[in-house]
Design a protein around this motif. Structure first.
Motif, short mmCIF file in Angstrom:
data_model
loop_
_atom_site.label_atom_id
_atom_site.label_comp_id
_atom_site.label_asym_id
_atom_site.label_seq_id
_atom_site.Cartn_x
_atom_site.Cartn_y
_atom_site.Cartn_z
N ALA A 1 58.34 32.02 46.48
CA ALA A 1 59.57 32.06 45.67
C ALA A 1 59.92 30.66 45.16
O ALA A 1 60.38 30.50 44.02
N ARG A 2 59.69 29.64 45.98
CA ARG A 2 59.95 28.26 45.54
C ARG A 2 58.98 27.87 44.43
O ARG A 2 59.36 27.16 43.49
N VAL A 3 57.73 28.31 44.54
CA VAL A 3 56.77 28.06 43.46
C VAL A 3 57.26 28.69 42.17
O VAL A 3 57.21 28.07 41.09
N ALA A 4 57.73 29.93 42.27
CA ALA A 4 58.23 30.63 41.09
C ALA A 4 59.41 29.89 40.46
O ALA A 4 59.46 29.69 39.24
N ARG A 5 60.34 29.47 41.29
CA ARG A 5 61.51 28.75 40.77
C ARG A 5 61.10 27.46 40.07
O ARG A 5 61.56 27.16 38.96
N ARG A 6 60.24 26.69 40.73
CA ARG A 6 59.83 25.41 40.15
C ARG A 6 59.12 25.62 38.82
O ARG A 6 59.35 24.88 37.85
N LEU A 7 58.23 26.62 38.75
CA LEU A 7 57.50 26.87 37.51
C LEU A 7 58.45 27.31 36.41
O LEU A 7 58.36 26.83 35.27
N VAL A 8 59.39 28.20 36.71
CA VAL A 8 60.34 28.67 35.70
C VAL A 8 61.21 27.52 35.22
O VAL A 8 61.48 27.39 34.02
N GLU A 9 61.65 26.68 36.13
CA GLU A 9 62.47 25.52 35.73
C GLU A 9 61.71 24.63 34.76
O GLU A 9 62.28 24.17 33.75
N ARG A 10 60.46 24.37 35.03
CA ARG A 10 59.68 23.48 34.17
C ARG A 10 59.36 24.14 32.83
O ARG A 10 59.30 23.47 31.80
N ILE A 11 59.15 25.44 32.86
CA ILE A 11 58.92 26.17 31.61
C ILE A 11 60.14 26.07 30.71
O ILE A 11 60.03 25.84 29.50
N GLU A 12 61.32 26.23 31.30
CA GLU A 12 62.54 26.12 30.49
C GLU A 12 62.72 24.69 30.00
O GLU A 12 63.08 24.47 28.83
N ARG A 13 62.47 23.72 30.87
CA ARG A 13 62.64 22.33 30.49
C ARG A 13 61.75 21.94 29.33
O ARG A 13 62.13 21.15 28.44
N GLU A 14 60.54 22.49 29.32
CA GLU A 14 59.58 22.19 28.24
C GLU A 14 59.78 23.08 27.02
O GLU A 14 58.96 23.05 26.10
N ARG A 15 60.83 23.89 27.03
CA ARG A 15 61.17 24.77 25.90
C ARG A 15 60.03 25.71 25.54
O ARG A 15 59.80 26.04 24.37
N MET A 16 59.32 26.19 26.54
CA MET A 16 58.21 27.10 26.32
C MET A 16 58.66 28.53 26.03
O MET A 16 57.84 29.38 25.69
N LEU A 17 59.94 28.80 26.18
CA LEU A 17 60.46 30.12 25.90
C LEU A 17 60.84 30.31 24.43
O LEU A 17 61.21 31.40 24.02
N ASP A 18 60.74 29.23 23.66
CA ASP A 18 61.18 29.28 22.26
C ASP A 18 60.07 29.67 21.29
O ASP A 18 60.35 30.02 20.15
N GLY A 19 58.83 29.61 21.73
CA GLY A 19 57.71 29.89 20.84
C GLY A 19 57.17 31.29 21.00
O GLY A 19 57.86 32.20 21.47
N PRO A 20 55.90 31.48 20.63
CA PRO A 20 55.27 32.80 20.77
C PRO A 20 55.21 33.23 22.24
O PRO A 20 55.19 32.40 23.15
N ALA A 21 55.16 34.53 22.45
CA ALA A 21 55.10 35.06 23.81
C ALA A 21 53.77 34.73 24.46
O ALA A 21 52.75 34.57 23.79
N TRP A 22 53.79 34.63 25.78
CA TRP A 22 52.59 34.39 26.57
C TRP A 22 52.70 35.20 27.86
O TRP A 22 53.79 35.66 28.24
N LEU A 23 51.57 35.35 28.55
CA LEU A 23 51.51 36.16 29.77
C LEU A 23 50.73 35.38 30.82
O LEU A 23 49.57 35.03 30.61
#
Length: 252
Positions: free
Chosen positions: A136-158
């Motif tokens: 769960a900590r891995v998930a949180r850290r990855l999601v935080e960094r994804i948001e910080r890098e604005r990776m949610l603003d572009g095309p979808a990824w999986l």
């Protein structure tokens, strides 16, 4: 950031509870998950029966359907808004190599991806929920960094992420990997029912066949978190030309 969480182990599974607890402080989080365990349901949708959504005692919502059902009806009828990210898991056991074809955990994430929403599937390598708080900590850290890098603003990824069952401080850094391959599954188990009929049980997955360096199997065996970007296109692009020539000969 708005996050939808789902899984395939059911809304009461320790993995989804841990995932919710890890993400609830960094995003607006909603959980819509299956009522019961739906492992190996892949991308299955329920088309011949109605689906019901119920409120659980813990604030989650659960659905009388598959993981893909949960994400589908959440996005197209229940939420009333479009989440920025869909996170599936944390699964009770690995989803590596060929597992991804069958996985309900990956299926839930893939359903979001098909709707153009970034999605991540998280799994632990071993069953039993040991050190689930680390995953769960891995998930949180990855999601935080994804948001910080604005990776949610572009095309979808999986993304497909597998985490060894280790204390957080013992986990090695994330490695980007390709999917390995497994040997054929174990022989089906046969039993006689109380009425004398033969029952067949699908047995366990086979051992790793392709677990060389660069695969998810290799990375997790060494204690790394394995991250594999996935795609939907099943076309055999490398052999399209060859098949074109073959079909031309067949039609002569």
């Amino acid at each position: 950031m708005k996050i939808l969480i789902s899984n395939d182990d059911g809304f009461q599974a320790p993995g989804i509870v841990a995932l919710h607890d890890a993400l609830k402080d960094i995003a607006d989080v909603e959980v819509i998950a299956p009522e019961h365990n739906n492992s190996a349901k892949s991308n299955a949708l329920t088309l011949a029966a109605p689906l019901y959504v119920h409120d659980a005692h813990n604030g989650f919502r659960y659905v009388t359907g598959t993981p893909a059902d949960c994400v589908h009806i959440a996005l197209k009828g229940v939420l009333g808004y479009r989440p920025d990210l869909v996170v599936s898991g944390i699964n009770n056991g690995a989803n590596m190599g060929d597992d991804t074809i069958y996985s309900g955990t990956v299926g839930a994430a893939m359903e979001a991806y098909l709707f153009g929403i970034p999605a991540i599937a998280f799994s632990q390598i071993e069953k039993g929920w040991a050190h689930v708080e680390s995953a769960a900590r891995v998930a949180r850290r990855l999601v935080e960094r994804i948001e910080r890098e604005r990776m949610l603003d572009g095309p979808a990824w999986l993304l497909n992420v597998n985490v060894p069952n280790l204390p957080f401080d013992e986990l090695k850094p994330i490695k980007v990997c390709r999917l390995g391959r497994r040997h054929a599954a174990e022989k089906v188990i046969t039993q006689e029912s109380p009425r004398g009929d033969v029952m067949y049980w699908i047995a366990g997955a086979g051992s790793a066949k392709d677990s060389g360096e660069g695969t998810d199997f290799h990375a997790t065996a060494a204690g790394h978190v394995a991250l594999t970007p996935l795609q939907i296109d099943l076309t055999d692009h490398a052999n399209l030309g060859q098949w074109g020539e073959t079909v031309t000969r067949l039609l002569r």
